[in-house]
Design a protein around this motif. Sequence first.
Motif, PDB file in Angstrom:
ATOM      1  N   ASN A   1       0.854  -1.186   0.000  1.00 17.80           N
ATOM      2  CA  ASN A   1       0.000   0.000   0.000  1.00 17.80           C
ATOM      3  C   ASN A   1       0.890   1.235   0.000  1.00 17.80           C
ATOM      4  O   ASN A   1       1.919   1.265   0.683  1.00 17.80           O
TER       5      ASN A   1
ATOM      6  N   GLN B   1     -11.750   3.522  -6.585  1.00 15.01           N
ATOM      7  CA  GLN B   1     -11.264   2.169  -6.858  1.00 15.01           C
ATOM      8  C   GLN B   1      -9.783   2.086  -6.494  1.00 15.01           C
ATOM      9  O   GLN B   1      -8.948   2.710  -7.115  1.00 15.01           O
ATOM     10  N   ARG B   2      -9.454   1.373  -5.463  1.00 18.91           N
ATOM     11  CA  ARG B   2      -8.075   1.188  -4.949  1.00 18.91           C
ATOM     12  C   ARG B   2      -7.455   2.451  -4.379  1.00 18.91           C
ATOM     13  O   ARG B   2      -6.320   2.438  -3.928  1.00 18.91           O
TER      14      ARG B   2
ATOM     15  N   ILE C   1      -2.998   4.408  -1.959  1.00 22.02           N
ATOM     16  CA  ILE C   1      -3.206   3.493  -3.076  1.00 22.02           C
ATOM     17  C   ILE C   1      -3.036   2.083  -2.543  1.00 22.02           C
ATOM     18  O   ILE C   1      -1.961   1.736  -2.014  1.00 22.02           O
ATOM     19  N   ALA C   2      -4.062   1.283  -2.666  1.00 21.64           N
ATOM     20  CA  ALA C   2      -4.020  -0.097  -2.177  1.00 21.64           C
ATOM     21  C   ALA C   2      -3.438  -1.024  -3.244  1.00 21.64           C
ATOM     22  O   ALA C   2      -3.662  -0.830  -4.443  1.00 21.64           O
ATOM     23  N   ALA C   3      -2.680  -2.027  -2.772  1.00 22.72           N
ATOM     24  CA  ALA C   3      -2.133  -3.059  -3.670  1.00 22.72           C
ATOM     25  C   ALA C   3      -1.484  -2.420  -4.892  1.00 22.72           C
ATOM     26  O   ALA C   3      -1.884  -2.661  -6.039  1.00 22.72           O
ATOM     27  N   THR C   4      -0.464  -1.596  -4.638  1.00 23.91           N
ATOM     28  CA  THR C   4       0.177  -0.831  -5.693  1.00 23.91           C
ATOM     29  C   THR C   4       0.719  -1.725  -6.803  1.00 23.91           C
ATOM     30  O   THR C   4       1.302  -2.784  -6.536  1.00 23.91           O
ATOM     31  N   GLN C   5       0.537  -1.303  -8.030  1.00 21.77           N
ATOM     32  CA  GLN C   5       0.954  -2.060  -9.216  1.00 21.77           C
ATOM     33  C   GLN C   5       2.010  -1.277  -9.989  1.00 21.77           C
ATOM     34  O   GLN C   5       2.085  -0.048  -9.879  1.00 21.77           O
TER      35      GLN C   5
ATOM     36  N   ASP D   1       1.108   1.911 -11.595  1.00 19.03           N
ATOM     37  CA  ASP D   1       0.857   3.088 -10.759  1.00 19.03           C
ATOM     38  C   ASP D   1       2.072   4.012 -10.715  1.00 19.03           C
ATOM     39  O   ASP D   1       1.973   5.128 -10.200  1.00 19.03           O
TER      40      ASP D   1
END
Lengths: 113, 113
Positions: free
Chosen positions: B18, B60-61, B77-81, B84
């Motif tokens: 996160n 969303q996220r 930011i959740a569950a960063t990709q 991102d």
Amino acid sequence: DGGITQSPKYLFRKEGQNVTLSCEQNLNHDAMYWYRQDPGQGLRLIYYSQIVNDFQKGDIAEGYSVSREKKESFPLTVTSAQKNPTAFYLCASSSGQINEKLFFGSGTQLSVL
Amino acid sequence: GESVGLHLPTLSVQEGDNSIINCAYSNSASDYFIWYKQESGKGPQFIIDIRSNMDKRQGQRVTVLLNKTVKHLSLQIAATQPGDSAVYFCAENSRSGYSTLTFGKGTMLLVSP
């Protein structure tokens, strides 16, 4: 496809030359804006227009001029009086309502030859 | 003049973590705040906004938190990709009665796989 179109993507200016950056929107937005972005910096407001045939200076208007003859178009002229014009220029539009988001174009990179 | 600023210029995280990006603002009269994401060479994209009558808003996220007592704004930011990875800007309404925004300098988020 609705959006904001900026052209050209890249532009080069010679010493003493005026150049004009184009910005067109088909979002039926009343308000349009020009921001300048320098490397590693935030966006700074150059000019904005809340309605056709009216515009106001932003924080760094010196050396720039604009016109708003049509709702869809808000061209920016970088004049020879702007001594440090190299930057990324961003055009945006919004409904013009207070506290609403701005929609941005893809930008024009201006460099000095 | 009063401005929006950011605490951290660069934030590096691992994929799946996160992320929290912080922003301090100084204009206590501001009543609208917004986060944008900007990828290299592109215009800013809207992420989420919040009005001063709220202290939290979720998308969303993403979640934006507003603490008016200490004039602080954050983007979670959740569950960063890896997608991102970008520069994130906070902004506030800057002129009472107008729809312009004042931007902070930005935080770069780097997400490692």
